[in-house]
Design a protein around this motif. Structure first.
Motif, PDB file in Angstrom:
ATOM      1  N   GLU A  79       0.836  -1.195   0.000  1.00 27.33           N
ATOM      2  CA  GLU A  79       0.000   0.000   0.000  1.00 27.33           C
ATOM      3  C   GLU A  79       0.877   1.252   0.000  1.00 27.33           C
TER       4      GLU A  79
ATOM      5  N   TRP B 176       7.493   2.574   5.701  1.00 26.28           N
ATOM      6  CA  TRP B 176       7.124   2.267   7.081  1.00 26.28           C
ATOM      7  C   TRP B 176       7.797   0.976   7.541  1.00 26.28           C
TER       8      TRP B 176
ATOM      9  N   ALA C 105      -4.698  11.693   4.901  1.00 29.64           N
ATOM     10  CA  ALA C 105      -5.131  10.987   3.698  1.00 29.64           C
ATOM     11  C   ALA C 105      -4.199  11.336   2.533  1.00 29.64           C
ATOM     12  N   PRO C 106      -3.984  10.398   1.631  1.00 24.43           N
ATOM     13  CA  PRO C 106      -3.153  10.707   0.468  1.00 24.43           C
ATOM     14  C   PRO C 106      -3.785  11.767  -0.418  1.00 24.43           C
TER      15      PRO C 106
ATOM     16  N   LEU D   1      -6.348   1.504   6.992  1.00 26.62           N
ATOM     17  CA  LEU D   1      -6.259   2.680   6.115  1.00 26.62           C
ATOM     18  C   LEU D   1      -7.048   3.850   6.704  1.00 26.62           C
TER      19      LEU D   1
ATOM     20  N   HIS E  75      -5.033   5.367   9.496  1.00 21.78           N
ATOM     21  CA  HIS E  75      -3.954   6.166   8.906  1.00 21.78           C
ATOM     22  C   HIS E  75      -4.486   7.514   8.414  1.00 21.78           C
ATOM     23  N   ASP E  76      -5.557   7.477   7.657  1.00 15.52           N
ATOM     24  CA  ASP E  76      -6.063   8.707   7.053  1.00 15.52           C
ATOM     25  C   ASP E  76      -6.594   9.683   8.105  1.00 15.52           C
TER      26      ASP E  76
ATOM     27  N   ARG F 165       0.436   4.209   0.976  1.00 13.33           N
ATOM     28  CA  ARG F 165       0.416   4.975   2.224  1.00 13.33           C
ATOM     29  C   ARG F 165       1.525   4.544   3.179  1.00 13.33           C
ATOM     30  N   PHE F 166       1.940   3.276   3.070  1.00 10.05           N
ATOM     31  CA  PHE F 166       2.910   2.733   4.023  1.00 10.05           C
ATOM     32  C   PHE F 166       4.297   2.547   3.398  1.00 10.05           C
TER      33      PHE F 166
END
Length: 321
Positions: free
Chosen positions: A188, A194, A315-316, A306, A309-310, A190-191
């Motif tokens: 993903e 990480w 959020a992306p 997700l 995270h957001d 977003r990560f």
């Protein structure tokens, strides 16, 4: 006048000790300068070693025929206490001399969250927020384990802490699904960059193994690497936490980490993590209805991570057409 003396009898479970940890600050408000003795189980004992006002921690190792209560009685009966607080509702509170007794009663369990029940017990008009009392020893122990690992593989990056362990039957999401979740998160965007840190106590290696293997060189191993306060220090360095309904979940929430708790056939609306940065995901999200935790799919948990995270990292940015 000598300082007030307070005996605080709390749980043998980590989660319950965290939930009731706000009592420590409240004692200080009600009896300024109080000298507090805490009696609790061995696993949660480190949580209190640097708590404000605590001068002694008595470990209650369970013995046959309730012998642990007799041992505790022998250690506290000679003191004239100003207050005895017994979260466990035992008979001990009635067998020692004290000016005031505050004793938990299970008949109060009428659908109110445990933090709120403990707050009412202490006559607090506002919830007694759970707290983790970190010290330099815990931070040093966590650093000694994690720093060498952080500089291996891809190097330091934001940390997602994962606790795939719960010691009560029915609370553990299957270990192989934790591995599948890590695989999804690694892919993903977003990560990107990480690290995935597995946290647990001694003996928790088998359920953590699939997730740690899936993390590969992006994994960090803090399973069985320190006591509960060192684990709390490790979690405190993470950006997000995801775990089963367990003591570590409550530790993460009390430390102020954005926390996602996974629930199966237990009352998530009563025992979910406490705090403004917390979320739950359950195998059945209708109050009063239950399903085995195995009914919780990887897709469902992935989407919840997700969302965590957001909500708390960001959020992306939307992709331009």
């Amino acid at each position: 006048m000598s300082e007030p003396r307070v005996l605080f009898v709390t749980s043998n479970r980590i989660g319950d000790c965290v939930i009731s940890s706000g009592v420590i600050r409240e004692i200080g408000w009600q009896l300024p300068g109080a000298r507090i003795t805490v009696a609790c189980g061995r696993p949660p004992a480190p949580l209190f070693r640097s708590a404000p006002g605590v001068e002694r921690v008595i470990i209650l190792d369970k013995k046959k025929f309730a012998g642990h209560w007799f041992e505790l009685w022998k250690q506290v009966v000679g003191t004239r206490w100003d207050m005895v607080i017994d979260i466990r509702g035992s008979a001990l509170a009635w067998q020692v001399r004290t000016r005031r007794r505050v004793v938990y009663n299970r008949s109060w369990e009428t659908g109110v969250r445990k933090v709120e029940m403990v707050s009412r017990l202490m006559s607090s008009e506002t919830p007694l927020e759970p707290e983790i009392f970190l010290d330099t020893r815990a931070e040093r122990e966590a650093g000694e384990v994690l720093t060498p690992q952080l500089w291996e593989g891809p190097g330091p990056g934001p940390i997602l802490a994962l606790a795939p362990i719960a010691h009560q039957p029915g609370k553990s999401w299957p270990a192989d699904r934790w591995g599948a979740l890590v695989e999804r998160l690694k892919a993903e965007p977003r990560f990107d960059g990480w690290r995935f840190m597995l946290v647990g106590g001694p003996g928790d290696h088998p359920p953590a193994a699939p997730a740690l293997a899936a993390a590969g060189d992006r994994g960090l191993d803090f399973v069985g690497k320190g006591d509960i306060l060192a684990s709390a220090a490790a979690i405190n360095g993470a950006a997000l936490f995801v775990g089963n309904d367990s003591g570590l979940m409550h530790v993460a929430a009390a430390a102020g980490r954005p926390t996602l708790g996974l629930f199966g056939p237990t009352e998530w609306w009563l025992y979910g993590p406490w705090g403004p940065k917390t979320r739950t995901v359950a195998s059945n999200e209708t109050r009063g209805e239950f399903a085995p935790i195995e009914a919780l799919t990887v897709d469902h948990v992935f989407e919840a991570v997700l969302g965590l995270h957001d909500a708390f990292i960001g959020a992306p940015a939307p992709v331009k057409p």
